[in-house]
Write a protein that holds these residues in place. Sequence first.
Motif, mmCIF file in Angstrom:
data_model
loop_
_atom_site.group_PDB
_atom_site.id
_atom_site.type_symbol
_atom_site.label_atom_id
_atom_site.label_comp_id
_atom_site.label_asym_id
_atom_site.label_seq_id
_atom_site.Cartn_x
_atom_site.Cartn_y
_atom_site.Cartn_z
ATOM 1 N N ALA A 241 0.855 -1.111 -0.137
ATOM 2 C CA ALA A 241 0.075 -0.028 0.125
ATOM 3 C C ALA A 241 0.966 1.247 0.011
ATOM 4 O O ALA A 241 0.519 2.220 -0.441
ATOM 5 N N ARG A 242 1.855 1.081 0.443
ATOM 6 C CA ARG A 242 2.984 2.115 0.453
ATOM 7 C C ARG A 242 4.351 2.283 -0.290
ATOM 8 O O ARG A 242 5.299 2.437 -0.161
ATOM 9 N N ALA A 243 4.059 1.562 -1.555
ATOM 10 C CA ALA A 243 5.102 1.165 -2.203
ATOM 11 C C ALA A 243 5.805 2.426 -2.963
ATOM 12 O O ALA A 243 5.228 3.327 -3.139
ATOM 13 N N THR A 244 6.959 2.427 -3.352
ATOM 14 C CA THR A 244 7.771 3.309 -3.848
ATOM 15 C C THR A 244 8.378 2.825 -5.159
ATOM 16 O O THR A 244 8.347 1.934 -5.447
ATOM 17 N N GLY A 245 9.227 3.663 -5.658
ATOM 18 C CA GLY A 245 9.901 3.410 -6.898
ATOM 19 C C GLY A 245 9.021 3.114 -8.115
ATOM 20 O O GLY A 245 8.472 4.260 -8.559
ATOM 21 N N GLY A 246 9.034 2.055 -8.961
ATOM 22 C CA GLY A 246 8.005 2.043 -9.930
ATOM 23 C C GLY A 246 6.370 2.084 -9.839
ATOM 24 O O GLY A 246 5.807 2.350 -10.607
ATOM 25 N N ASP A 247 6.225 1.602 -8.502
ATOM 26 C CA ASP A 247 4.566 1.674 -8.166
ATOM 27 C C ASP A 247 4.226 3.050 -7.598
ATOM 28 O O ASP A 247 4.137 3.167 -6.395
ATOM 29 N N ARG A 248 4.064 3.816 -8.808
ATOM 30 C CA ARG A 248 3.768 5.374 -8.196
ATOM 31 C C ARG A 248 2.238 5.333 -7.705
ATOM 32 O O ARG A 248 1.482 4.625 -8.185
ATOM 33 N N LYS A 249 2.303 6.287 -6.766
ATOM 34 C CA LYS A 249 0.823 6.493 -6.344
ATOM 35 C C LYS A 249 -0.067 7.347 -7.288
ATOM 36 O O LYS A 249 0.671 8.224 -7.985
ATOM 37 N N THR A 250 -1.360 6.723 -7.173
ATOM 38 C CA THR A 250 -2.291 7.480 -7.889
ATOM 39 C C THR A 250 -3.417 7.687 -7.340
ATOM 40 O O THR A 250 -3.645 6.966 -6.368
ATOM 41 N N ASP A 251 -4.595 8.614 -7.758
ATOM 42 C CA ASP A 251 -5.773 8.906 -6.930
ATOM 43 C C ASP A 251 -6.452 7.540 -7.006
ATOM 44 O O ASP A 251 -7.157 7.025 -5.906
ATOM 45 N N ALA A 252 -6.485 6.632 -8.222
ATOM 46 C CA ALA A 252 -7.317 5.396 -8.046
ATOM 47 C C ALA A 252 -6.730 4.617 -7.083
ATOM 48 O O ALA A 252 -7.341 3.728 -6.285
ATOM 49 N N SER A 253 -5.117 4.526 -6.771
ATOM 50 C CA SER A 253 -4.709 3.414 -5.945
ATOM 51 C C SER A 253 -4.875 3.809 -4.509
ATOM 52 O O SER A 253 -5.052 3.217 -3.547
ATOM 53 N N ASP A 254 -4.747 5.440 -4.239
ATOM 54 C CA ASP A 254 -5.065 5.915 -2.822
ATOM 55 C C ASP A 254 -6.760 5.502 -2.555
ATOM 56 O O ASP A 254 -6.850 5.283 -1.266
ATOM 57 N N ALA A 255 -7.446 5.616 -3.505
ATOM 58 C CA ALA A 255 -8.818 5.427 -2.866
ATOM 59 C C ALA A 255 -9.156 3.806 -2.722
ATOM 60 O O ALA A 255 -9.840 3.501 -1.891
ATOM 61 N N LEU A 256 -8.537 2.837 -3.578
ATOM 62 C CA LEU A 256 -8.329 1.624 -3.013
ATOM 63 C C LEU A 256 -7.770 1.415 -1.912
ATOM 64 O O LEU A 256 -8.489 0.649 -1.173
ATOM 65 N N HIS A 257 -6.857 2.017 -1.362
ATOM 66 C CA HIS A 257 -6.125 1.602 0.082
ATOM 67 C C HIS A 257 -7.247 2.010 0.941
ATOM 68 O O HIS A 257 -7.118 1.557 2.037
ATOM 69 N N VAL A 258 -7.819 3.194 0.760
ATOM 70 C CA VAL A 258 -8.717 3.840 1.774
ATOM 71 C C VAL A 258 -9.880 2.868 1.996
ATOM 72 O O VAL A 258 -10.313 2.650 3.199
ATOM 73 N N ALA A 259 -10.336 2.266 0.803
ATOM 74 C CA ALA A 259 -11.430 1.441 1.000
ATOM 75 C C ALA A 259 -11.074 0.185 1.791
ATOM 76 O O ALA A 259 -11.737 -0.589 2.347
ATOM 77 N N GLN A 260 -9.699 -0.361 1.486
ATOM 78 C CA GLN A 260 -9.380 -1.650 1.945
ATOM 79 C C GLN A 260 -9.035 -1.568 3.453
ATOM 80 O O GLN A 260 -9.439 -2.184 4.366
ATOM 81 N N VAL A 261 -8.575 -0.379 3.817
ATOM 82 C CA VAL A 261 -8.759 0.034 5.559
ATOM 83 C C VAL A 261 -10.117 0.089 5.927
ATOM 84 O O VAL A 261 -10.200 -0.466 6.908
#
Length: 263
Positions: free
Chosen positions: A7-27
């Motif tokens: 959920a807090r990947a760095t490097g090639g796995d850049r954060k996006t709005d879609a991934s942020d929304a997914l992680h919030v939903a998972q929490v």
Amino acid sequence: MPSTPSARATGGDRKTDASDALHVAQVALFRHDLRPVVPDDQTTILRLLTERPDDLVHERTRVLYRLHAVLRDLLPDGAPTGLSADKAAALMKGIRPVTATDNRRRDIARAVLADLCRLDRQVKDNEAEMRKAVAAARTTLTTLPSPGTVLAAKVLGHVGDVTRFPTEHHLASYTGSAPVDASSGDNVRHRLNTGGKRALNSVLHTIAICQIRDDGRGQAHYLRKISEGRTPSEARWALKRRLSNVVYRIMKRDQRNHLARAA
């Protein structure tokens, strides 16, 4: 086996709005103490009304500086400080332009003065709407020494539903009014809490300063802390913490009264 990006990947796995929304939903799936989303209510209106004056005052200051600059070129002795719409209008009555340039300056001054008058009216209209909104909220915060309508509106607007704070300590943390312990050995000291909702912290600071100046329980609390060896800053922080508790109790009592009337 392919790796799964965290959920807090760095490097090639850049954060996006879609991934942020997914992680919030998972929490949210595993948290059962989160508050449900509710429609906007009277407190939202109050927050909007208290935020509006900041924009109006900033714009009014800019217009006032512009008017002062234009009048400075039109008046032999320049424009005085502490200029207002009424003072500017009185000064402009005595202006007798000679050149075409001064005529244009006077026209600009008139237009800028009209802008200033419009902003003054908007500030007054906003204050009137705020008073109506506070009255509609049926709050007793205005009975607290020194808050006034504007400060009460800011508290109601930014706190919202007070039940979202289980205790007065939670509200104090939210407002940033709980001093941070900075003790060392036997030397008990606290430092300023720079966290929390700064708009609410500013309201508590204003009320504290007013109560320290005037006779009453606030001043007595402040002086008692000073007599205990606290510095003036620490005594003021202690008063802000006490005021946060008082605000919490008043809002909880108001809510119980509202529920009783609705029953």
